[in-house]
Design an enzyme around this catalytic site. Structure first.
Site, mmCIF file in Angstrom:
data_model
loop_
_atom_site.group_PDB
_atom_site.id
_atom_site.type_symbol
_atom_site.label_atom_id
_atom_site.label_comp_id
_atom_site.label_asym_id
_atom_site.label_seq_id
_atom_site.Cartn_x
_atom_site.Cartn_y
_atom_site.Cartn_z
ATOM 1 N N HIS A 99 0.849 -1.204 0.000
ATOM 2 C CA HIS A 99 0.000 0.000 0.000
ATOM 3 C C HIS A 99 0.882 1.250 0.000
ATOM 4 C CE1 HIS A 99 -2.935 2.990 1.179
ATOM 5 N NE2 HIS A 99 -3.877 2.123 0.846
ATOM 6 N N GLU A 166 -4.068 1.572 -7.644
ATOM 7 C CA GLU A 166 -4.366 2.690 -6.747
ATOM 8 C C GLU A 166 -3.413 3.835 -7.073
ATOM 9 O OE1 GLU A 166 -6.650 1.483 -3.067
ATOM 10 O OE2 GLU A 166 -4.556 1.542 -2.535
ATOM 11 N N SER A 215 -10.101 7.275 -3.516
ATOM 12 C CA SER A 215 -11.192 8.254 -3.335
ATOM 13 C C SER A 215 -12.532 7.792 -3.904
ATOM 14 C CB SER A 215 -10.797 9.605 -3.941
ATOM 15 O OG SER A 215 -9.726 10.159 -3.215
HETATM 16 C C1 PEP Z 1 -6.793 3.113 0.171
HETATM 17 O O1 PEP Z 1 -6.290 3.458 1.232
HETATM 18 O O2 PEP Z 1 -6.471 2.036 -0.331
HETATM 19 C C2 PEP Z 1 -7.764 4.000 -0.453
HETATM 20 C C3 PEP Z 1 -8.254 3.682 -1.608
HETATM 21 O O3 PEP Z 1 -8.100 5.119 0.279
HETATM 22 P P1 PEP Z 1 -9.227 6.212 -0.069
HETATM 23 O O4 PEP Z 1 -10.451 5.460 -0.505
HETATM 24 O O5 PEP Z 1 -9.411 6.915 1.202
HETATM 25 O O6 PEP Z 1 -8.665 7.055 -1.157
#
Ligand code: PEP
Length: 266
Positions: A99, A166, A215
């Site tokens: 992550h 991500e 997000s």
């Molecule tokens: C995450 O931490 O993997 C993530 C997608 O966070 P957020 O949805 O808050 O952007």
């Protein structure tokens, strides 16, 4: 007709739930709804401290439990670490790895060792990759992140592998700035091509599942459902808000149902 695997919503609670009572309470407030879903599954990833207690409530195939990280050795002198074996014994079947909020704490080979250990324990790694910005090198960044993991990992059991795209610019951004489905699809093409080179077979790549995270909420998930080829979602900040999460489950469920009806009536 072969049944498609359920869409996954991975709820990464991050460090946002701070007591066992809250963790179990939150999980229980969601689980009855989730147990009734036909096409959607929740993977709940609480902070390490609460994995065991949440896993004790996870008695239905629609909701499973994952860790937010794990150490690749089973046991030993590693102060403060939680091993993959400990995660498994606590009831986790999935582990989020690589992550972006952890990458500064670990090397590329640490991530690869963790992925290997998780696979060796018959669990599923949810491997996060993503570029910092969409600059001229963003595709190369994704390709390199995949090589850094998979050139070091035995290429077995692709059905247990989950890759979450991500983009760092979209995660937990205060501007709430998710990628669009188009940006996700561009990345997916790069990712699949690179995996094809690494695994050398299209069959293996077709077994890997792909998620989007960054997000996401009940307002923007529909763009991905309607316009992207996605096996599920990794949700951070809103994943401990039962109201938003339930709406997201409902949207996924309705979308898959509509697709199935359309396929049958065509
Ligand atoms: C995450 O931490 O993997 C993530 C997608 O966070 P957020 O949805 O808050 O952007």
């Amino acid at each position: 007709m072969m049944q498609k695997p359920k869409k996954m919503i991975v709820a990464n609670w991050k460090m946002n739930v701070t007591s066992e009572k809250d963790a179990v309470g939150l999980f229980n407030s969601i689980k009855n709804v989730v147990s009734k879903l036909d096409y959607t599954q929740m993977i709940c990833c609480p902070p390490h401290m609460y994995v065991n207690q949440v896993a004790k409530q996870a008695n239905h195939k629609n909701y499973r439990v994952g860790g937010q990280d794990a150490y690749p050795e089973e046991s030993g002198s590693r102060t403060g670490e939680t091993s993959v074996l400990m995660m498994k014994n606590a009831g986790a079947e999935y582990v989020i790895l690589g992550h972006s909020e952890r990458r500064h704490l670990e090397t590329k080979s640490d991530v690869a060792r963790k992925v290997t250990a998780v696979l060796e324990h018959d669990m599923s790694p949810i491997i996060c990759i993503g570029e910092e910005t969409r600059d001229k090198n963003w595709k190369k960044t994704l390709q390199q992140q995949l090589k850094d993991v998979f050139n070091r990992v035995p290429k077995k059991n692709p059905e247990n592998i989950i890759i979450a795209y991500e983009p760092i610019w979209a995660i937990s951004s205060d501007k709430k700035n998710p990628a669009t489905s188009t940006e996700y699809m561009e990345a997916l093409e790069v990712i699949k091509k690179e995996l094809q080179k690494i695994f050398k077979t299209a069959t293996a790549v077709s077994k890997i599942r792909f998620l989007y995270g960054g997000s996401l909420d009940d307002k923007n998930i529909e763009d991905f459902l309607k316009n992207a080829d996605v096996d599920g979602f990794l949700v951070g900040r809103v994943s401990h808000d039962p109201r938003i999460l339930m709406t997201m489950f409902r949207l996924v469920e309705d979308h898959v149902h509509k697709e199935l009806v359309e396929a049958i009536t065509k």
